[in-house]
Design an enzyme around this catalytic site. Sequence first.
Site, PDB file in Angstrom:
ATOM      1  N   GLU A 261       0.837  -1.210   0.000  1.00  0.00           N
ATOM      2  CA  GLU A 261       0.000   0.000   0.000  1.00  0.00           C
ATOM      3  C   GLU A 261       0.867   1.255   0.000  1.00  0.00           C
ATOM      4  O   GLU A 261       0.503   2.264  -0.604  1.00  0.00           O
ATOM      5  CB  GLU A 261      -0.972  -0.010   1.190  1.00  0.00           C
ATOM      6  N   HIS A 264       1.660   2.144  -3.496  1.00  0.00           N
ATOM      7  CA  HIS A 264       0.577   2.922  -4.112  1.00  0.00           C
ATOM      8  C   HIS A 264       0.653   4.374  -3.631  1.00  0.00           C
ATOM      9  O   HIS A 264       0.472   5.315  -4.402  1.00  0.00           O
ATOM     10  CB  HIS A 264      -0.788   2.358  -3.703  1.00  0.00           C
TER      11      HIS A 264
HETATM   12 ZN    ZN Z   1      -2.487  -2.925  -4.999  1.00  0.00          ZN
END
Ligand code: ZN
Length: 493
Positions: A261, A264
């Site tokens: 994450e 991202h």
């Molecule tokens: Zn992902």
Amino acid sequence: MLSELKTLLAEVDDLRSSASLLHWDQATYMPSQGASARGRQLATLSRLAHEKFTAPRLGEILDELESLENELDPESDDAALIRVTRRQYQKAIRIPVAFEAKFSAHTAQIYEAWAKARPANDFASIRPLLEKSLDFSRELAQFFPYDHIADPLIDFSDEGMKAESVRALFAALRADLVPLVEAVTARTPADDTFLRGHFADEKQEAFAAQIVRAVGYDFERGRMDRTHHPFMTKFSLGDVRITTRARAEDATELLFGALHEAGHALYEQGIARNLEATPLATGTSSGVHESQSRLWENLVGRSRPFWEHFYPRLQEVFPSQFGAVSLEAFVAGINRVSRSLIRTDADELTYNLHVMIRFDLELEMLEGKLLVADLPEAWRARYQSDLGLASETETNGAMQDVHWFSGTVGGAFQGYTIGNILSAQFYAAARREIGDLEGQLRRGEFEALREWLTRNIYRHGSKFTAEEIVRRATGEELSTAPYLGYLRGKFAS
Ligand code: ZN
């Protein structure tokens, strides 16, 4: 005129970001009794955002900006803003406001129902809702021209890709991947029993926070919370949040989930600040987005150089669990390849097989060849034939992923494998330019890699399409060769 466009787009962004905040809250801290009102609130916000974005005034502004657009450098932020907004506007006006509101309310309802049905292995209760989701997905596709009914849904996440092109890409990958999986799984898998045991949640969380901070996730512009199904979300370029899931008996879920994450989030935090509150201030496609989570989670986070730096620190946090485990054994353990039932737990090598199963099944459902009622059996049959094992429960079968229970059936899975392919292609390009990248990882230095990614990918946001970003960053077209080379180098030796 340009300033009127920006004001209008900022208001749309405010509404959408507010909806994202309500979603985040729903997935983290909201009490269960808040669900029905939350569904209504999300539907209201989504309707207002859609109405504002599809108002005839925006169309007029875009028409009036056409001559200015032709004078601007196509690579300038303003030209990209007009170009991308027009593309999104022309898509959005095809979707009736009433549809948007109905679908959004349904989505909130099915998500809440899934969160209860999944642990209870209760597919029967979710089935009618999933049938409705499939109807909504088909209805949504009908608003667009297409060759295959999944095309419009794929295009929402991975603009420019179609069912046909994804199928071709997957077939090419599969041809080399399947024999590689056969060969690797024929050997005795690495021992990873030391990764199971008891690992206090707070310690896992503190260590994961240390790692994501080290790779560059900015806690001044984000925070990390717990949820059932981890995700990254953004309310502004100054507020990009990640969520994680902890399992006390498993040392790796929170750690690699957080790194994923954070990958991202690095993308979103790296977008040029002057693109704030426009449609350009977000990652360009789900495939490119996923390439960043995968790059940090796998190419960096599961590499030996990375752990040369961090393993002694992990051993300090969990001395009784890792004190007697060598670095070699640890790195082999976190890269263990074995066929398994759960996509999110899958190793790098078998992961794409999980994605291909979902992609094929959702296409069959959209085509009307597979009924929702028959999904659990079809799921089992594909797992049996592709991975040689099948789940007895729907909890670990057709209900395991949130995607079909929080959005359309179709369009949400192909990005994972496209992302895997791209992660290796971007990494190879960065490595060519940086030179001693492994040496830097060994010293816990991530600056040069992050800088390369920011310069070539992050700062552009959605200014360029995925295809353009790949070409600009790597000098090549999308290719499976670097990814297969990476997998062979890592697993076949
Ligand atoms: Zn992902």
